[in-house]
Design a protein around this motif. Structure first.
Motif, PDB file in Angstrom:
ATOM      1  N   GLN A 113       0.844  -3.794  -9.846  1.00  0.00           N
ATOM      2  CA  GLN A 113       0.127  -2.702 -10.503  1.00  0.00           C
ATOM      3  C   GLN A 113       0.327  -2.803 -12.010  1.00  0.00           C
ATOM      4  O   GLN A 113       1.416  -3.183 -12.466  1.00  0.00           O
ATOM      5  N   HIS A 126       5.176  -2.712  -7.592  1.00  0.00           N
ATOM      6  CA  HIS A 126       5.538  -1.374  -7.122  1.00  0.00           C
ATOM      7  C   HIS A 126       6.438  -1.486  -5.884  1.00  0.00           C
ATOM      8  O   HIS A 126       6.146  -2.249  -4.968  1.00  0.00           O
ATOM      9  N   THR A 151       8.763   1.022  -3.028  1.00  0.00           N
ATOM     10  CA  THR A 151       9.008   2.370  -2.523  1.00  0.00           C
ATOM     11  C   THR A 151      10.383   2.432  -1.869  1.00  0.00           C
ATOM     12  O   THR A 151      10.896   1.432  -1.347  1.00  0.00           O
ATOM     13  N   ASP A 174       9.631   6.095  -5.953  1.00  0.00           N
ATOM     14  CA  ASP A 174       8.816   4.960  -6.364  1.00  0.00           C
ATOM     15  C   ASP A 174       9.417   4.303  -7.596  1.00  0.00           C
ATOM     16  O   ASP A 174       9.933   4.991  -8.490  1.00  0.00           O
ATOM     17  N   TRP A 207       8.640   0.968 -10.467  1.00  0.00           N
ATOM     18  CA  TRP A 207       7.746  -0.060 -10.987  1.00  0.00           C
ATOM     19  C   TRP A 207       8.572  -1.017 -11.834  1.00  0.00           C
ATOM     20  O   TRP A 207       9.198  -0.611 -12.829  1.00  0.00           O
TER      21      TRP A 207
END
Length: 206
Positions: A138, A151, A153, A168, A170
């Motif tokens: 992303q 990304h 989780t 989350d 990144w």
């Protein structure tokens, strides 16, 4: 400390709804980030202290102009102070946090557990079980600058309360650093979005 105080006066004008230029951010001699509680206004925080911990990485203490404090270790929020809604008062771990190892280097899915204390309510020693999963690439905007990330989780379950939520992360593809995260503090407390601006350069943490 006087220099730090002067920098706070400069940095927190207009807090909350803070939006700083890269020139302002880079002019400060301190690491910095944006923090947002739930869907509230964005605040600007600077690194006030980097303190040794019992872990390889230090505890980084970030302060706002309203004297809220967020303590991170390897970009995970491990404690908060002076939040109006309540605070995460302790995070206890018996095995390395996957964030400290580097999510990009771990086979997924990956499981891990820790214990959480939080207020109000004198909640102490609640086990939180996590399962990490790798998501898709992303592009994330960091203060208006697009950054290519992957990304991840973290699905969290508190078995004693039958509560689940998802954090989350990144991670920048070029550096492997967590540049943005969305983390729930504890049941009943707000979730916090952290966007790292000027990274801490003194050790293993971001």
């Amino acid at each position: 400390m006087q220099d730090l105080s002067d920098s706070f006066k400069f940095a927190y004008q207009g807090f909350p709804d803070a939006q700083k230029s890269w020139e302002e951010i880079n002019a400060l001699p301190y690491a910095s980030l944006y923090a947002r509680l739930d869907n509230g206004p964005q605040g600007f925080m600077v690194l006030a202290f980097a303190e040794p911990s019992q872990h390889p990485s230090p505890n980084l203490k970030w302060l706002s102009g309203d004297h809220e404090m967020i303590v991170t270790r390897n970009s995970r929020i491990v404690k908060t102070v002076n939040f109006a809604e309540g605070n995460l008062t302790a995070t206890q771990v018996n095995s390395p946090d996957p964030l400290s190892i580097g999510l990009a280097t771990i086979q997924m899915p990956h499981t891990w557990s820790r214990k959480l204390d939080w207020q109000p309510g004198n909640h102490s020693g609640y086990r939180a079980d996590s399962t990490f999963k790798r998501g898709k690439p992303q592009n994330v905007s960091v203060n208006g600058t697009p950054v290519a990330t992957t990304h991840y989780t973290e699905d969290v379950t508190l078995p004693a309360l039958d509560i689940q939520y998802t954090n989350d992360y990144w991670i920048a593809n070029d550096t492997g650093k967590i540049i943005k995260s969305y983390q729930h503090l504890a049941p009943g407390l707000p979730a916090v979005t952290l966007t790292h601006l000027k990274l801490y350069q003194g050790g293993a943490d971001d």
